[in-house]
Write a protein that holds these residues in place. Structure first.
Motif: not given
Length: 455
Positions: A203-221
């Motif tokens: 779960l940790s590995q998956e989450s770390i990789l998903l943080i780089g997803n553009p949609l996740v970055q847009l969620y922070d914006v």
């Protein structure tokens, strides 16, 4: 004719409203005098289409200099890169830059608790306690080194069981490294095949990789947009939040086990010590010592002490595959200093090769060959280790990695133990592994297989 006039009036009104919104956006977000330069932002959106990875930031720095600004949505962000400017921010003026920038995603995960994303008085007290614990159980005791040496044996045994055939080392390395920090937090190690343990790591590995997803970055914006539009209420950011909820459930179970047999006179690990601190600091509510914060602090220690070390060791092995002549030099030094009849210990520490991608470690003015793997950066003309001021693998200043002593110990002992016993080579018949990284939060190698044969 009247209908066409009505339509024209509606279009005119919409156009006027849009132009007024553009004017408001410009006036609200225009930069003050002498503000760091940066690319022109799009109305309402800012510079979100530039990208979020370090490669995108490098391109902007090449054009605007080592101090530049971007706008993400309605928020201005100043970026600092290069050794001299980073040192100025983190060390010379460190007291002025103690707070972490707000991140909606990590606020949703940590609720402004823990160590990594908290600020102010609470952060100082939590970090002070954690540093003291790691120093007490780590640097001040031989026990931690002995534990990591024991884990080196489990790691090498797991490599040995592959019988020299091709395998992906990620799971084995991740398990070994997690047990390093696990000893400090839980006071015990987990079997590499334990289901709960492996689920948490996955779960940790998956989450770390998903943080780089553009949609996740847009969620922070634009977090408000994702929470209001039905089509954006699912996606990688939801997966990350779900994953961390499961990880924290695992941590709560371990904490409850500790509470049942807690001894105020014998603190076995971080959890025991923190439980004792909750009672000591019960009047100081601002310090944040309570059971739920213990969950977040434990999560912080695991995240900081597992994924980063795992990927550093994976990069190290990947570079040994790509540069066999360097591997031969490393093994020759191991042979001359340690041999193969005994385990490495910290007293044997000499030359280290740590691969990290950041603006400081690729600063053209500080490194002779900034864009190439070159162990000579850390050796003098006589082949002896030399310290480099521009080497910031654990950050610097008051926000530097609190687990640096453990990290340095693990990197040396794990890497040296593997190279002491095995020669790492590419898998026959497969494409050579790539040195292109993946991820944004942590730069990890793309999945690769190796062969580990005794030498």
């Amino acid at each position: 004719m009247l209908l066409s006039l009505d339509c024209l009036d509606l279009k005119s009104c919409l156009l006027v409203i849009f132009l007024l919104l553009l004017l408001v956006d410009f006036l609200k977000h225009r930069n003050p005098p002498e503000f760091p330069p940066g690319p022109w932002p799009l109305p309402f959106l800012g510079n979100v289409f530039i990208g979020f990875g370090y490669q995108a930031m490098d391109k902007v720095a090449e054009r605007f200099g080592n101090v530049f600004s971007l706008r993400w949505g309605g928020e201005k962000v100043v970026f600092v890169s290069g050794y001299k400017m980073v040192k100025e921010v983190l060390m010379t003026q460190g007291d002025n830059f103690l707070d972490r920038p707000a991140s909606p995603l990590f606020s949703d995960i940590f609720k402004d608790c823990g160590i990594s994303v908290s600020n102010g008085y609470r952060w100082r007290r939590q970090r002070q306690f954690s540093v003291a614990h790691l120093k007490h159980f780590g640097e001040g005791k031989k026990t931690l080194e002995l534990h990591v040496q024991q884990e080196c044996n489990f790691l090498c045994q797991a490599f040995q069981q592959e019988m020299g055939g091709p395998f992906n080392p990620q799971l084995i390395i991740n398990s070994a490294v997690a047990n390093g920090i696990g000893f400090l937090v839980f006071g015990k190690r987990f079997d590499y095949n334990a289901t709960d343990f492996q689920n948490r790591l996955r779960l940790s590995q998956e989450s770390i990789l998903l943080i780089g997803n553009p949609l996740v970055q847009l969620y922070d914006v634009f977090p408000w947009l994702f929470k209001r539009l039905p089509g954006l209420r699912s996606g990688p950011h939801v997966t990350i939040l779900s994953n961390y909820a499961k990880i924290m459930s695992f941590l709560r179970k371990e904490i409850e086990k500790h509470k049942k047999d807690w001894d105020p006179f014998d603190h076995r690990d971080f959890i025991d010590s923190y439980i004792g601190e909750i009672d000591k600091k019960k009047r100081d509510t601002e310090a944040g010592f309570h059971s739920e914060n213990l969950v977040y602090c434990s999560l912080d220690l695991f995240e900081a002490g597992t994924e980063t070390m795992t990927n550093t060791l994976r990069w190290a092995l990947l570079y040994m595959v790509k540069y066999p002549e360097v591997q031969e030099n490393v093994q020759e030094e191991i042979k001359s200093v340690i041999g193969q009849s005994r385990q490495p210990c910290l007293a044997d520490r000499g030359t280290k090769v740590i691969v990290n991608l950041s603006s400081v470690l690729r600063d053209q003015t500080e490194w002779e060959t900034a864009d190439h793997f070159n162990p000579q950066h850390f050796l003098d003309v006589h082949g002896h280790f030399r310290k480099r001021e521009a080497f910031f693998p654990f950050s610097a200043g008051k926000r530097a990695c609190l687990g640096e002593p453990l990290a340095r110990m693990e990197l040396f002992l794990f890497f040296t133990s593997l190279l002491q016993r095995f020669t790492i080579s590419p898998s026959p018949g497969e494409e050579p592994p790539s040195l292109e990284p993946q991820g944004v939060a942590i730069q990890s190698p793309k999945p690769f297989t190796i062969c580990a044969s005794t030498w």
